[in-house]
Motif scaffolding. Structure first.
Motif, PDB file in Angstrom:
ATOM      1  N   GLY A   7     -84.042  23.019  -5.623  1.00  0.00           N
ATOM      2  CA  GLY A   7     -84.861  23.133  -4.292  1.00  0.00           C
ATOM      3  C   GLY A   7     -85.826  21.886  -3.968  1.00  0.00           C
ATOM      4  N   ASN A   8     -85.403  20.808  -4.754  1.00  0.00           N
ATOM      5  CA  ASN A   8     -86.007  19.433  -4.317  1.00  0.00           C
ATOM      6  C   ASN A   8     -84.949  18.642  -3.867  1.00  0.00           C
ATOM      7  N   ILE A   9     -85.280  17.392  -3.290  1.00  0.00           N
ATOM      8  CA  ILE A   9     -84.490  16.299  -2.806  1.00  0.00           C
ATOM      9  C   ILE A   9     -84.019  15.463  -4.026  1.00  0.00           C
ATOM     10  N   ALA A  10     -82.710  15.375  -4.451  1.00  0.00           N
ATOM     11  CA  ALA A  10     -82.261  14.585  -5.624  1.00  0.00           C
ATOM     12  C   ALA A  10     -82.988  13.228  -5.558  1.00  0.00           C
ATOM     13  N   ASP A  11     -83.542  12.892  -6.735  1.00  0.00           N
ATOM     14  CA  ASP A  11     -84.216  11.486  -6.607  1.00  0.00           C
ATOM     15  C   ASP A  11     -83.058  10.561  -7.322  1.00  0.00           C
ATOM     16  N   PHE A  12     -83.194   9.394  -6.529  1.00  0.00           N
ATOM     17  CA  PHE A  12     -82.292   8.280  -6.742  1.00  0.00           C
ATOM     18  C   PHE A  12     -83.239   6.856  -6.498  1.00  0.00           C
ATOM     19  N   GLY A  13     -82.949   5.915  -7.231  1.00  0.00           N
ATOM     20  CA  GLY A  13     -83.653   4.756  -6.950  1.00  0.00           C
ATOM     21  C   GLY A  13     -85.182   5.139  -7.504  1.00  0.00           C
ATOM     22  N   ASP A  14     -86.139   4.231  -7.071  1.00  0.00           N
ATOM     23  CA  ASP A  14     -87.333   4.428  -7.144  1.00  0.00           C
ATOM     24  C   ASP A  14     -87.983   5.763  -6.629  1.00  0.00           C
ATOM     25  N   ALA A  15     -87.852   6.733  -7.662  1.00  0.00           N
ATOM     26  CA  ALA A  15     -88.360   8.086  -7.040  1.00  0.00           C
ATOM     27  C   ALA A  15     -88.888   8.845  -8.511  1.00  0.00           C
ATOM     28  N   HIS A  16     -89.844   9.861  -8.426  1.00  0.00           N
ATOM     29  CA  HIS A  16     -89.735  10.883  -9.511  1.00  0.00           C
ATOM     30  C   HIS A  16     -89.463  12.338  -9.118  1.00  0.00           C
ATOM     31  N   TRP A  17     -88.867  12.877 -10.347  1.00  0.00           N
ATOM     32  CA  TRP A  17     -88.280  14.201 -10.113  1.00  0.00           C
ATOM     33  C   TRP A  17     -89.330  15.071  -9.553  1.00  0.00           C
ATOM     34  N   ASN A  18     -89.141  15.769  -8.497  1.00  0.00           N
ATOM     35  CA  ASN A  18     -89.843  16.724  -7.756  1.00  0.00           C
ATOM     36  C   ASN A  18     -90.937  16.053  -7.100  1.00  0.00           C
ATOM     37  N   GLY A  19     -91.123  14.619  -7.132  1.00  0.00           N
ATOM     38  CA  GLY A  19     -92.240  13.923  -6.396  1.00  0.00           C
ATOM     39  C   GLY A  19     -91.887  13.614  -5.037  1.00  0.00           C
ATOM     40  N   GLY A  20     -92.897  13.451  -4.188  1.00  0.00           N
ATOM     41  CA  GLY A  20     -93.004  13.218  -2.662  1.00  0.00           C
ATOM     42  C   GLY A  20     -92.432  14.190  -1.858  1.00  0.00           C
ATOM     43  N   TRP A  21     -91.957  15.281  -2.416  1.00  0.00           N
ATOM     44  CA  TRP A  21     -91.418  16.411  -1.455  1.00  0.00           C
ATOM     45  C   TRP A  21     -92.377  16.873  -0.246  1.00  0.00           C
ATOM     46  N   GLU A  22     -93.745  16.791  -0.450  1.00  0.00           N
ATOM     47  CA  GLU A  22     -94.498  17.339   0.708  1.00  0.00           C
ATOM     48  C   GLU A  22     -94.394  16.368   1.682  1.00  0.00           C
ATOM     49  N   ARG A  23     -93.831  15.107   1.890  1.00  0.00           N
ATOM     50  CA  ARG A  23     -93.858  14.310   2.862  1.00  0.00           C
ATOM     51  C   ARG A  23     -92.545  14.707   3.802  1.00  0.00           C
ATOM     52  N   PHE A  24     -91.635  15.309   3.233  1.00  0.00           N
ATOM     53  CA  PHE A  24     -90.390  15.727   4.026  1.00  0.00           C
ATOM     54  C   PHE A  24     -90.756  16.948   4.842  1.00  0.00           C
ATOM     55  N   VAL A  25     -91.541  17.946   4.200  1.00  0.00           N
ATOM     56  CA  VAL A  25     -91.955  19.092   4.813  1.00  0.00           C
ATOM     57  C   VAL A  25     -92.151  19.019   6.379  1.00  0.00           C
ATOM     58  N   PRO A  26     -93.366  18.229   6.675  1.00  0.00           N
ATOM     59  CA  PRO A  26     -93.782  18.110   8.180  1.00  0.00           C
ATOM     60  C   PRO A  26     -92.852  17.236   8.984  1.00  0.00           C
ATOM     61  N   VAL A  27     -91.923  16.395   8.411  1.00  0.00           N
ATOM     62  CA  VAL A  27     -90.752  15.714   9.278  1.00  0.00           C
ATOM     63  C   VAL A  27     -89.862  17.066   9.409  1.00  0.00           C
ATOM     64  N   TYR A  28     -89.437  17.733   8.516  1.00  0.00           N
ATOM     65  CA  TYR A  28     -88.485  18.661   8.872  1.00  0.00           C
ATOM     66  C   TYR A  28     -89.121  20.022   9.872  1.00  0.00           C
ATOM     67  N   GLU A  29     -90.099  20.043   9.478  1.00  0.00           N
ATOM     68  CA  GLU A  29     -90.818  21.121  10.754  1.00  0.00           C
ATOM     69  C   GLU A  29     -90.648  20.583  12.004  1.00  0.00           C
ATOM     70  N   LYS A  30     -91.034  19.171  12.201  1.00  0.00           N
ATOM     71  CA  LYS A  30     -91.110  18.746  13.373  1.00  0.00           C
ATOM     72  C   LYS A  30     -89.571  18.532  14.098  1.00  0.00           C
ATOM     73  N   ALA A  31     -88.576  18.263  13.062  1.00  0.00           N
ATOM     74  CA  ALA A  31     -87.256  17.981  13.447  1.00  0.00           C
ATOM     75  C   ALA A  31     -86.818  19.624  13.765  1.00  0.00           C
ATOM     76  N   ALA A  32     -86.983  20.513  13.264  1.00  0.00           N
ATOM     77  CA  ALA A  32     -86.551  21.824  13.392  1.00  0.00           C
ATOM     78  C   ALA A  32     -87.024  22.212  14.760  1.00  0.00           C
ATOM     79  N   THR A  33     -88.308  22.161  14.920  1.00  0.00           N
ATOM     80  CA  THR A  33     -88.854  22.349  16.277  1.00  0.00           C
ATOM     81  C   THR A  33     -88.159  21.520  17.488  1.00  0.00           C
ATOM     82  N   LEU A  34     -88.054  20.501  17.293  1.00  0.00           N
ATOM     83  CA  LEU A  34     -87.671  19.492  18.281  1.00  0.00           C
ATOM     84  C   LEU A  34     -86.036  19.650  18.700  1.00  0.00           C
TER      85      LEU A  34
END
Length: 492
Positions: free
Chosen positions: A268-295
């Motif tokens: 239930g997270n986005i796979a981490d690759f490169g500079d990233a933390h496991w389970n980190g930064g998920w909250e930034r994708f949420v508004p992006v995908y809410e906007k994209a789903a609406t658009l």
């Protein structure tokens, strides 16, 4: 007869159990986002003054980064400002006012001797020390400016702190299609909007447009989950505050939206690759995908936002021994992103899981990955292969970074030595292997020696380990610098 009745009841109970186990979870609604925002704001305000006192006792001043003010208070002010807008309860505006007006005073903790050693502080230390928290600072101010809670003196103090911090970006205006340039552009755009009548507002907006121009309808030069999320959210935020609706119609933006859907893991997270933390930064994708789903009226985009939110809250609830997700405190940082999720979400779009299985993500030039999967359930099997080298794209931007950043141990796209790297393997609900995460410090590991192999899933044999007694010759020899390797996909 009794046996038949018992058997019938047992059979029906199995059917009900099977139905419940496959029934979709309740959709995350706009009101849910607002509920979590309020919980985070209330908890954050209760801890606001104690957190400031804790920070003053151990401030984050750094030889490398300089003055590093805390981000928590600014994200909290953003939540409070948003709640004022939604409820018109003036007490929220008053709390946000106090945070914003007092924020610049934290500079008093920065030692004068440290300031004297940094040429960029020759005219003073900026109140807002980094571009991550500048947009929410400006946004919080805009949200409460007309509340009646600010007198002329308080307004002037807040605007002065913001204006000086915006001017400070001119000291090092990084450019290129990457997260730091886009964050600067977003900050300047928000500042120029918040202080539209300021004599330097036109300069701020001009630089914002210049720095953002690289990221408008071009490929990003980074290849790391953490920085993809920062860049993409910043692009959406910049488009929002700048009224650039055309940006979100770009085929590049649409590509990245489809790209990350394919990288959703059974966890239930986005796979981490490169500079990233496991389970980190998920909250930034949420508004992006809410906007994209609406658009785009896309149920798969809604599904990604739904999965990231619900699964992250489930992890948080478990860690806090909370049984009701509606009572989870997401914190001010996540809450700040949720204010955009609440603004942009449309409850009429219903989430729907993708149905495709193994394949390229999305091709071998920009995506450069292959996912193997047998489903989209929590117990499904998934393996992510990240197989390409840095590539030839974005040469000018990458060369600029090579010459301005002290990161010889890594690729210029925030990737690792990820040629033919298995970045994730999951099956049956277990994480069997995932990427090693972000560097713990600068340089990476001891003297950067680990950058090419410590963070990846490969066997490393060493005769011994270097320690802090490494001499100048060893340092100059450049142990640990990234050695380019060329890889290509032949067939899938």
């Amino acid at each position: 007869m009794r046996f038949q009745t018992l058997f019938t009841r047992f059979f029906l109970s199995l059917i009900c159990l099977a139905f419940l186990s496959t029934a979709p979870q309740a959709q995350t609604l706009k009101k849910d986002y607002l509920n979590w925002i309020k919980i985070a704001a209330d908890a954050g305000w209760t801890d606001y003054q104690p957190s400031i006192e804790r920070w003053k006792k151990a401030p984050n001043h750094h030889e490398l980064w300089g003055y590093d003010s805390p981000g928590g208070p600014i994200y909290l002010a953003d939540l409070l400002g948003y709640l004022y807008q939604e409820t018109k309860d003036r007490s929220y505006a008053e709390k946000a006012r106090d945070i914003l007006a007092g924020y610049g005073d934290l500079r008093e903790t920065y030692p004068k001797e440290m300031q004297a050693r940094r040429i960029e502080y020759s005219e003073g230390v900026p109140a807002i020390s980094n571009f991550f928290i500048m947009p929410p600072y400006a946004r919080a101010y805009m949200r409460i400016r007309q509340s009646g809670a600010l007198d002329a003196k308080t307004k002037a103090k807040i605007e002065e702190a913001l204006a000086f911090s915006l001017d400070f970006i001119f000291r090092f205006p990084e450019w290129g299609t990457h997260n730091r340039a886009m964050l600067r552009a977003e900050s300047l755009a928000y500042g120029a909007t918040a202080l539209a009548s300021h004599p330097r507002a036109a300069k701020w907006r001009q630089l914002a447009e210049t720095l953002a121009s690289d990221s408008m309808k071009q490929w990003e030069i980074e290849d790391a989950t953490g920085y993809h999320g920062i860049w993409l959210y910043s692009v959406f935020s910049y488009a929002d505050v700048s009224k650039r609706d055309d940006v979100l119609q770009s085929p590049m933006v649409k590509y990245y939206l489809d790209y990350f859907v394919q990288l959703l893991t059974p966890h239930g997270n986005i796979a981490d690759f490169g500079d990233a933390h496991w389970n980190g930064g998920w909250e930034r994708f949420v508004p992006v995908y809410e906007k994209a789903a609406t658009l785009f009226r896309n149920p798969q985009y809604k599904y990604l936002a739904e999965q990231l939110t619900r699964r992250a809250l489930e992890r948080s609830a478990k860690a806090s021994n909370i049984t009701d997700l509606a009572k989870v405190n997401i914190g001010a940082g996540v809450g700040s992103a949720f204010t955009d999720a609440h603004r942009w979400a449309d409850d009429s779009v219903k989430p729907q899981a993708p149905t495709n299985m193994s394949g390229d993500v999305l091709e071998d030039v920009i995506g450069k990955k292959v996912v193997f999967r047998n489903g989209w359930q929590p117990n499904s099997t998934m393996m992510l292969l990240n197989y390409r080298d840095e590539g030839d794209g974005g040469r000018l931007g990458r060369d600029f970074l090579r010459q301005t950043l002290s990161v010889e141990e890594e690729k210029m796209h925030h990737g690792h030595a990820d040629e033919n790297s298995i970045a994730l393997l999951m099956s049956g609900g277990s994480v069997l292997l995932h990427d090693g995460g972000y560097r713990p410090d600068l340089p990476s590991g001891q003297y950067g020696a680990w950058r090419a192999d410590y963070f990846h899933n490969r066997v490393v044999v060493r005769k011994d380990k270097r320690d802090k007694t490494q001499d100048v010759y060893e340092f100059l020899r450049g142990s640990g610098n990234y050695r380019p390797v060329r890889t290509q996909k032949i067939d899938f």
